[in-house]
Design an enzyme around this catalytic site. Structure first.
Site, PDB file in Angstrom:
ATOM      1  N   THR A  83      16.315 102.800  77.962  1.00 25.13           N
ATOM      2  CA  THR A  83      16.846 103.587  76.842  1.00 25.13           C
ATOM      3  C   THR A  83      17.423 104.933  77.299  1.00 25.13           C
ATOM      4  N   GLY A 122       8.221 105.413  79.122  1.00 22.99           N
ATOM      5  CA  GLY A 122       6.835 105.848  79.308  1.00 22.99           C
ATOM      6  C   GLY A 122       6.505 105.888  80.790  1.00 22.99           C
ATOM      7  N   GLU A 369      10.310  98.419  72.120  1.00 20.58           N
ATOM      8  CA  GLU A 369      10.638  97.011  72.402  1.00 20.58           C
ATOM      9  C   GLU A 369      11.589  96.432  71.366  1.00 20.58           C
TER      10      GLU A 369
HETATM   11  C1  LIG Z   1      -4.351 102.330  71.203  1.00 18.89           C
HETATM   12  C2  LIG Z   1      -3.428 101.913  72.316  1.00 18.89           C
HETATM   13  C3  LIG Z   1      -2.563 100.718  72.000  1.00 18.89           C
HETATM   14  C4  LIG Z   1      -3.290  99.466  72.339  1.00 18.89           C
HETATM   15  C5  LIG Z   1      -2.288  98.401  72.675  1.00 18.89           C
HETATM   16  C6  LIG Z   1      -2.626  97.749  73.933  1.00 18.89           C
HETATM   17  C7  LIG Z   1      -1.723  97.409  74.841  1.00 18.89           C
HETATM   18  C8  LIG Z   1      -0.242  97.641  74.672  1.00 18.89           C
HETATM   19  C9  LIG Z   1       0.456  96.343  74.473  1.00 18.89           C
HETATM   20  C10 LIG Z   1       1.713  96.141  74.555  1.00 18.89           C
HETATM   21  C11 LIG Z   1       2.613  97.220  74.824  1.00 18.89           C
HETATM   22  C12 LIG Z   1       3.159  97.134  76.167  1.00 18.89           C
HETATM   23  C13 LIG Z   1       3.855  98.105  76.736  1.00 18.89           C
HETATM   24  C14 LIG Z   1       3.895  99.471  76.354  1.00 18.89           C
HETATM   25  C15 LIG Z   1       4.474  99.762  75.027  1.00 18.89           C
HETATM   26  C16 LIG Z   1       5.671 100.178  74.825  1.00 18.89           C
HETATM   27  C17 LIG Z   1       6.735 100.140  75.805  1.00 18.89           C
HETATM   28  C18 LIG Z   1       8.057 100.184  75.150  1.00 18.89           C
HETATM   29  C19 LIG Z   1       9.107  99.899  76.167  1.00 18.89           C
HETATM   30  C20 LIG Z   1      10.488  99.807  75.582  1.00 18.89           C
HETATM   31  O1  LIG Z   1      10.728 100.098  74.476  1.00 18.89           O
HETATM   32  S1  LIG Z   1      11.675  99.243  76.684  1.00 18.89           S
HETATM   33  C21 LIG Z   1      13.186  99.263  75.809  1.00 18.89           C
HETATM   34  C22 LIG Z   1      13.269  98.186  74.801  1.00 18.89           C
HETATM   35  N1  LIG Z   1      14.565  98.178  74.245  1.00 18.89           N
HETATM   36  C23 LIG Z   1      14.953  97.279  73.360  1.00 18.89           C
HETATM   37  O2  LIG Z   1      14.185  96.446  72.941  1.00 18.89           O
HETATM   38  C24 LIG Z   1      16.387  97.332  72.954  1.00 18.89           C
HETATM   39  C25 LIG Z   1      16.676  96.419  71.803  1.00 18.89           C
HETATM   40  N2  LIG Z   1      17.950  95.795  71.988  1.00 18.89           N
HETATM   41  C26 LIG Z   1      18.097  94.546  72.559  1.00 18.89           C
HETATM   42  O3  LIG Z   1      17.137  93.931  72.963  1.00 18.89           O
HETATM   43  C27 LIG Z   1      19.461  93.943  72.677  1.00 18.89           C
HETATM   44  O4  LIG Z   1      20.371  94.790  73.120  1.00 18.89           O
HETATM   45  C28 LIG Z   1      19.898  93.244  71.391  1.00 18.89           C
HETATM   46  C29 LIG Z   1      19.111  91.950  71.396  1.00 18.89           C
HETATM   47  C30 LIG Z   1      19.608  94.018  70.134  1.00 18.89           C
HETATM   48  C31 LIG Z   1      21.429  92.972  71.348  1.00 18.89           C
HETATM   49  O5  LIG Z   1      21.873  92.652  72.608  1.00 18.89           O
HETATM   50  P1  LIG Z   1      23.396  92.372  72.987  1.00 18.89           P
HETATM   51  O6  LIG Z   1      24.296  93.268  72.230  1.00 18.89           O
HETATM   52  O7  LIG Z   1      23.439  92.375  74.456  1.00 18.89           O
HETATM   53  O8  LIG Z   1      23.444  90.957  72.565  1.00 18.89           O
HETATM   54  P2  LIG Z   1      24.137  90.183  71.359  1.00 18.89           P
HETATM   55  O9  LIG Z   1      23.541  90.555  70.056  1.00 18.89           O
HETATM   56  O10 LIG Z   1      25.606  90.273  71.528  1.00 18.89           O
HETATM   57  O11 LIG Z   1      23.622  88.769  71.786  1.00 18.89           O
HETATM   58  C32 LIG Z   1      24.211  88.050  72.837  1.00 18.89           C
HETATM   59  C33 LIG Z   1      23.415  86.813  73.034  1.00 18.89           C
HETATM   60  O12 LIG Z   1      22.217  87.168  73.739  1.00 18.89           O
HETATM   61  C34 LIG Z   1      21.098  86.665  73.062  1.00 18.89           C
HETATM   62  N3  LIG Z   1      19.970  87.541  73.390  1.00 18.89           N
HETATM   63  C35 LIG Z   1      19.847  88.835  73.075  1.00 18.89           C
HETATM   64  N4  LIG Z   1      18.687  89.287  73.560  1.00 18.89           N
HETATM   65  C36 LIG Z   1      18.101  88.263  74.211  1.00 18.89           C
HETATM   66  C37 LIG Z   1      16.884  88.104  74.904  1.00 18.89           C
HETATM   67  N5  LIG Z   1      16.023  89.124  75.015  1.00 18.89           N
HETATM   68  N6  LIG Z   1      16.587  86.909  75.435  1.00 18.89           N
HETATM   69  C38 LIG Z   1      17.421  85.886  75.299  1.00 18.89           C
HETATM   70  N7  LIG Z   1      18.588  85.959  74.639  1.00 18.89           N
HETATM   71  C39 LIG Z   1      18.913  87.137  74.099  1.00 18.89           C
HETATM   72  C40 LIG Z   1      21.504  86.646  71.626  1.00 18.89           C
HETATM   73  O13 LIG Z   1      20.708  85.780  70.907  1.00 18.89           O
HETATM   74  C41 LIG Z   1      22.945  86.193  71.722  1.00 18.89           C
HETATM   75  O14 LIG Z   1      22.943  84.808  71.923  1.00 18.89           O
HETATM   76  P3  LIG Z   1      24.179  83.938  71.470  1.00 18.89           P
HETATM   77  O15 LIG Z   1      25.372  84.468  72.150  1.00 18.89           O
HETATM   78  O16 LIG Z   1      23.786  82.573  71.866  1.00 18.89           O
HETATM   79  O17 LIG Z   1      24.261  84.096  69.976  1.00 18.89           O
HETATM   80  C1  LIG Z   2       6.676 105.369  71.859  1.00 20.01           C
HETATM   81  C2  LIG Z   2       7.929 104.837  72.464  1.00 20.01           C
HETATM   82  C3  LIG Z   2       7.906 104.344  73.761  1.00 20.01           C
HETATM   83  C4  LIG Z   2       9.086 103.880  74.355  1.00 20.01           C
HETATM   84  N1  LIG Z   2       9.054 103.460  75.653  1.00 20.01           N
HETATM   85  C5  LIG Z   2      10.207 103.087  76.268  1.00 20.01           C
HETATM   86  C6  LIG Z   2      10.214 102.704  77.642  1.00 20.01           C
HETATM   87  O1  LIG Z   2       9.185 102.665  78.299  1.00 20.01           O
HETATM   88  N2  LIG Z   2      11.402 102.382  78.203  1.00 20.01           N
HETATM   89  C7  LIG Z   2      12.562 102.400  77.514  1.00 20.01           C
HETATM   90  O2  LIG Z   2      13.592 102.096  78.098  1.00 20.01           O
HETATM   91  N3  LIG Z   2      12.594 102.729  76.201  1.00 20.01           N
HETATM   92  C8  LIG Z   2      11.442 103.079  75.569  1.00 20.01           C
HETATM   93  N4  LIG Z   2      11.459 103.424  74.230  1.00 20.01           N
HETATM   94  C9  LIG Z   2      12.715 103.413  73.503  1.00 20.01           C
HETATM   95  C10 LIG Z   2      12.788 102.288  72.491  1.00 20.01           C
HETATM   96  O3  LIG Z   2      12.883 101.044  73.098  1.00 20.01           O
HETATM   97  C11 LIG Z   2      13.957 102.540  71.562  1.00 20.01           C
HETATM   98  O4  LIG Z   2      13.678 103.718  70.826  1.00 20.01           O
HETATM   99  C12 LIG Z   2      14.184 101.384  70.621  1.00 20.01           C
HETATM  100  O5  LIG Z   2      14.710 100.280  71.330  1.00 20.01           O
HETATM  101  C13 LIG Z   2      15.075 101.719  69.421  1.00 20.01           C
HETATM  102  O6  LIG Z   2      16.282 102.202  69.840  1.00 20.01           O
HETATM  103  P1  LIG Z   2      16.899 103.582  69.265  1.00 20.01           P
HETATM  104  O7  LIG Z   2      15.879 104.638  69.477  1.00 20.01           O
HETATM  105  O8  LIG Z   2      18.202 103.714  69.930  1.00 20.01           O
HETATM  106  O9  LIG Z   2      17.063 103.342  67.749  1.00 20.01           O
HETATM  107  P2  LIG Z   2      18.453 103.302  66.942  1.00 20.01           P
HETATM  108  O10 LIG Z   2      19.160 102.058  67.334  1.00 20.01           O
HETATM  109  O11 LIG Z   2      19.170 104.577  67.096  1.00 20.01           O
HETATM  110  O12 LIG Z   2      17.903 103.147  65.477  1.00 20.01           O
HETATM  111  C14 LIG Z   2      18.130 104.080  64.417  1.00 20.01           C
HETATM  112  C15 LIG Z   2      18.319 103.323  63.100  1.00 20.01           C
HETATM  113  O13 LIG Z   2      19.531 102.586  63.173  1.00 20.01           O
HETATM  114  C16 LIG Z   2      19.331 101.256  62.768  1.00 20.01           C
HETATM  115  N5  LIG Z   2      20.241 100.378  63.517  1.00 20.01           N
HETATM  116  C17 LIG Z   2      20.591 100.452  64.821  1.00 20.01           C
HETATM  117  N6  LIG Z   2      21.430  99.473  65.158  1.00 20.01           N
HETATM  118  C18 LIG Z   2      21.646  98.745  64.061  1.00 20.01           C
HETATM  119  C19 LIG Z   2      22.415  97.592  63.767  1.00 20.01           C
HETATM  120  N7  LIG Z   2      23.136  96.954  64.701  1.00 20.01           N
HETATM  121  N8  LIG Z   2      22.403  97.102  62.509  1.00 20.01           N
HETATM  122  C20 LIG Z   2      21.655  97.691  61.560  1.00 20.01           C
HETATM  123  N9  LIG Z   2      20.886  98.788  61.773  1.00 20.01           N
HETATM  124  C21 LIG Z   2      20.878  99.314  63.011  1.00 20.01           C
HETATM  125  C22 LIG Z   2      17.875 100.961  63.100  1.00 20.01           C
HETATM  126  O14 LIG Z   2      17.356  99.929  62.262  1.00 20.01           O
HETATM  127  C23 LIG Z   2      17.223 102.306  62.800  1.00 20.01           C
HETATM  128  O15 LIG Z   2      16.903 102.362  61.430  1.00 20.01           O
HETATM  129  C24 LIG Z   2      10.287 103.886  73.620  1.00 20.01           C
HETATM  130  C25 LIG Z   2      10.294 104.339  72.292  1.00 20.01           C
HETATM  131  C26 LIG Z   2       9.142 104.817  71.724  1.00 20.01           C
HETATM  132  C27 LIG Z   2       9.173 105.322  70.306  1.00 20.01           C
END
Ligand SMILES: CCCCC/C=C\C/C=C\C/C=C\C/C=C\CCCC(=O)SCCNC(=O)CCNC(=O)[C@H](O)C(C)(C)COP(=O)(O)OP(=O)(O)OC[C@H]1O[C@@H](n2cnc3c(N)ncnc32)[C@H](O)[C@@H]1OP(=O)(O)O
Ligand SMILES: Cc1cc2nc3c(=O)[nH]c(=O)nc-3n(C[C@H](O)[C@H](O)[C@H](O)COP(=O)(O)OP(=O)(O)OC[C@H]3O[C@@H](n4cnc5c(N)ncnc54)[C@H](O)[C@@H]3O)c2cc1C
Length: 609
Positions: A83, A122, A369
């Site tokens: 991110t 993180g 995520e």
């Molecule tokens: C009390 C303490 C807590 C206790 C808890 C205990 C333990 C903790 C447990 C768990 C936690 C673990 C870790 C720590 C916690 C937090 C860490 C946070 C780390 C992060 O926060 S880390 C950043 C994460 N940041 C995102 O999460 C970004 C979101 N944004 C996206 O993920 C993509 O960007 C998307 C999907 C929105 C658009 O992507 P795009 O624009 O590139 O794609 P597009 O929509 O055009 O799709 C093209 C084709 O790809 C396919 N496709 C897309 N994604 C795919 C995938 N993943 N796998 C397979 N196919 C996929 C589609 O289905 C389509 O398929 P088709 O073409 O066939 O239709």
């Molecule tokens: C506690 C915490 C830990 C994190 N840890 C990590 C980490 O370890 N590594 C890492 O890389 N990232 C990490 N992140 C980042 C996290 O993965 C992103 O914040 C998350 O993926 C959301 O992206 P954004 O912040 O850009 O939200 P935005 O996309 O800016 O979202 C803002 C608003 O826009 C809306 N929106 C955005 N796109 C669309 C769309 N296409 N259509 C409709 N609505 C839309 C959303 O629903 C939301 O309401 C962490 C975030 C937090 C809060």
């Protein structure tokens, strides 16, 4: 604790946990458990859950041989830096560049704008020595999109950032303690060079000559680490929901209000149907999310094995299921924790109820995520694709298999006649299938009215999210039913779980009645029969409610809640907690002489008292 103290104390705990894991030694599952009981976000999460899996999933054999032993012994500490300040959801829109320089055989990492700074990862701000960095790969002036790179960030001798790297913590987050134990960080590169072999090259490569060799497998495999974490987040939703529900259920059995007759004791609040109607569906959700989490783990393991054998057929479904269920369960759990706070009345607002901290630490799960709305839109895309292929001869499989019975499900009428029919698994399932399919088909029909599909998709976003949620709820209900049909030992246990399964399903019908009625999946009479059955299920669950939360086996220490104590000794302990507050160290507070006394004296003088 101050932020600095909290951060340092979490470092201490993390390192102690790591020592225990090695000394005892603990298995992988036990180590996860230990992390869970450590109960604070810390750098180990990102190192083990994201940095190591990213190398495993995207690294070549040589890269794995080089980096994994170091990471496995924690001789290097890594994080996952995707991110940026300007882009999180839109991964394709990331701005950091990695430009190949054929003269030096290196990539030059650069942050061209302020919005391109990495922001949020993180473990990045203060701890990590290394990171997997996502950046746009540029060779010979051509942009090949986002790729992963292993990058050393800090000097291994004194921990200072390497020249060309600016790094720090992004500041205080929501809540008092909560996620502030974690050093979510920012990072900027100023033409920082890394050797070519530090691009993760399992999927695509850059040769010594600077030629880009694209991958012959789907590029989405680069997103594999996110898929794996989303899957674990579903099981964690169950753990967090169970924790809040355990507190609220035990306290609801202790708390009494109204209903006293002839000076007798008042009614336990858990006996009010309103309390049951808010609490028992959450109890049911805790169990439901656990079972769907188990199933999702199976699905993830299955897809991983298939991918290793170059079978990519189930990847879209695995992506849709992990994204949709992560979204649905974390939203429900965040709302559920807040509902549990309210179920505990005023005392729920006290820090010592354990609920405010749980909420503050849990709620970012709706965002990290993948933002929950953005993730449901991925499910919606998958559903629209599936609907568009109906009739093409390609039978939908897995969680969309029900769409293969579209003809029947679009026409069928629910045959529920009496309240008990709502305990028939086939009838309940068909109701959820009809609603999910009809909502998806209705979206597809509306989409087809637009000439430009993408424009139609943008216009219908809100409806699409609702259709995706309906599909995800169907998955949870169906996996609960499958669980009941399976290997549960003990008739009594099975009966209790059955009650919870139908509470889960029927409360969803009640909550989303608009969907069920507008799609003609049920009639209003059938809806009131569902409500009737729901009330009866509450009555059956009531005597076992406390046992059903005791079954989660949470210790008082882990719950950290005066209200959720196992012995129910709430009131004396609330006093004990209150007396521990620093404000109660002195009878007269600091500030009395400065502010209160002069104020009172002034009034006394003017009133001539
Ligand atoms: C009390 C303490 C807590 C206790 C808890 C205990 C333990 C903790 C447990 C768990 C936690 C673990 C870790 C720590 C916690 C937090 C860490 C946070 C780390 C992060 O926060 S880390 C950043 C994460 N940041 C995102 O999460 C970004 C979101 N944004 C996206 O993920 C993509 O960007 C998307 C999907 C929105 C658009 O992507 P795009 O624009 O590139 O794609 P597009 O929509 O055009 O799709 C093209 C084709 O790809 C396919 N496709 C897309 N994604 C795919 C995938 N993943 N796998 C397979 N196919 C996929 C589609 O289905 C389509 O398929 P088709 O073409 O066939 O239709
Ligand atoms: C506690 C915490 C830990 C994190 N840890 C990590 C980490 O370890 N590594 C890492 O890389 N990232 C990490 N992140 C980042 C996290 O993965 C992103 O914040 C998350 O993926 C959301 O992206 P954004 O912040 O850009 O939200 P935005 O996309 O800016 O979202 C803002 C608003 O826009 C809306 N929106 C955005 N796109 C669309 C769309 N296409 N259509 C409709 N609505 C839309 C959303 O629903 C939301 O309401 C962490 C975030 C937090 C809060």
């Amino acid at each position: 604790m101050t932020r600095k103290e909290l951060f340092k104390n979490t470092l201490r705990k993390s390192v102690h946990a790591w020592k225990l894991i090695n000394e005892l030694p603990l298995s992988d599952d036990e180590s996860l458990m230990l992390r869970h009981f450590m109960d604070q976000p810390g750098f180990l999460d990102l190192h083990w859950r994201m940095f190591v899996p990213a190398i495993k999933g995207q690294g070549t054999e040589e890269q794995k041989q080089k980096w994994l032993p170091l990471a496995n012994k924690m001789q290097i500490i890594g994080c996952y830096a995707q991110t940026e300040l300007g882009h999180g959801s839109n991964v394709q829109g990331l701005e950091t560049t990695a430009t190949f320089d054929p003269q030096t055989d290196q990539f030059i990492l650069h942050s061209p704008t302020q919005t391109s700074s990495k922001w949020w990862p993180g473990g990045l701000g203060k701890v990590s020595t290394h990171a997997v960095i996502y950046a746009r790969l540029i060779t010979d002036g051509k942009d090949h999109g986002v790729h992963g790179f292993i990058v050393q960030l800090r000097n291994m001798d004194d921990h200072s950032p390497l020249p060309g790297i600016t790094i720090g913590d992004i500041g205080v987050k929501f809540g008092n303690g909560a996620y502030n134990s974690m050093d979510n960080g920012f990072l900027m590169f100023d033409k920082f060079c890394i050797p070519r072999d530090q691009m993760l090259m399992r999927l695509s490569k850059v040769t010594r000559e600077g030629k880009y060799v694209p991958s012959d497998v789907p590029r989405q495999l680069m997103y594999g680490t996110m898929v794996s974490v989303r899957q674990t987040i579903v099981s964690n939703a169950s753990i967090a929901m169970a924790r809040a529900v355990c507190i609220a259920t035990r306290y609801s059995a202790v708390r009494r209000q109204f209903g006293s007759q002839n000076g007798g004791i008042e009614t336990q609040v858990i006996d009010y149907k309103t309390q049951q109607n808010r609490l028992f569906p959450l109890l049911a959700s805790a169990y439901a999310f656990r079972f769907v989490g188990e199933w999702l783990k199976w699905l993830y393991t299955d897809v991983t094995q298939r991918l290793e054998a170059s079978d990519f057929a189930t990847l879209p479904e695995a992506h849709a299921c992990t994204a949709g269920l992560k979204s649905m369960t974390t939203s429900a759990t965040s709302d559920g924790i807040e509902e549990c706070r309210k179920l505990c009345g005023g005392h729920g607002y006290l820090w010592c109820s354990g609920l405010p901290e749980l909420f503050a630490v849990y709620v970012p799960a709706c965002t990290y995520e993948g933002d929950n709305v953005v993730l449901q839109l991925q499910v919606a895309r998958f559903l629209m694709k599936t609907v568009s292929q109906l009739g093409s001869g390609k039978a939908p499989a897995g969680t969309t298999a029900y769409m293969g019975r579209a003809k029947h499900l679009l026409q069928c009428r629910s045959s529920i006649r009496k309240a008990e029919d709502w305990l028939n698994p086939a009838m309940v399932l068909e109701t959820f299938e009809a609603r999910a399919l009809r909502m998806a088909v209705s979206c597809a029909n509306n989409l087809s009215k637009f000439e430009n599909q993408e424009q139609g998709f943008s216009e219908l976003l809100a409806d699409l999210v609702e259709a995706a949620i309906a599909h995800c709820q169907l998955i949870v209900v169906s996996k609960f039913i499958v669980k009941l049909e399976g290997e549960i030992k003990g008739k009594g246990v099975k009966n209790q779980l059955k009650n919870l399964c139908y509470i889960y399903a029927l409360h969803l019908i009640h909550k989303h009645l608009g969907d069920f009625l507008s799609t003609n999946s049920i009639t209003s009479e059938q809806a009131s029969l569902a409500n009737h059955q729901l009330r009866s299920l509450y009555t059956q669950v009531r005597p076992n409610a406390v046992a059903l939360v005791d079954a989660f086996d949470y210790t008082d220490h882990y719950l950290g809640s005066v209200l959720g104590r196992y012995d129910g000794n709430v009131y004396p302990k609330l006093f004990e907690e209150a007396l521990k507050d620093p404000l109660n160290d002195t009878v007269v507070p600091d500030g009395y002489h400065e502010y209160i006394r002069p104020l009172i004296k002034q009034h006394l003088r003017s009133a001539r008292l």
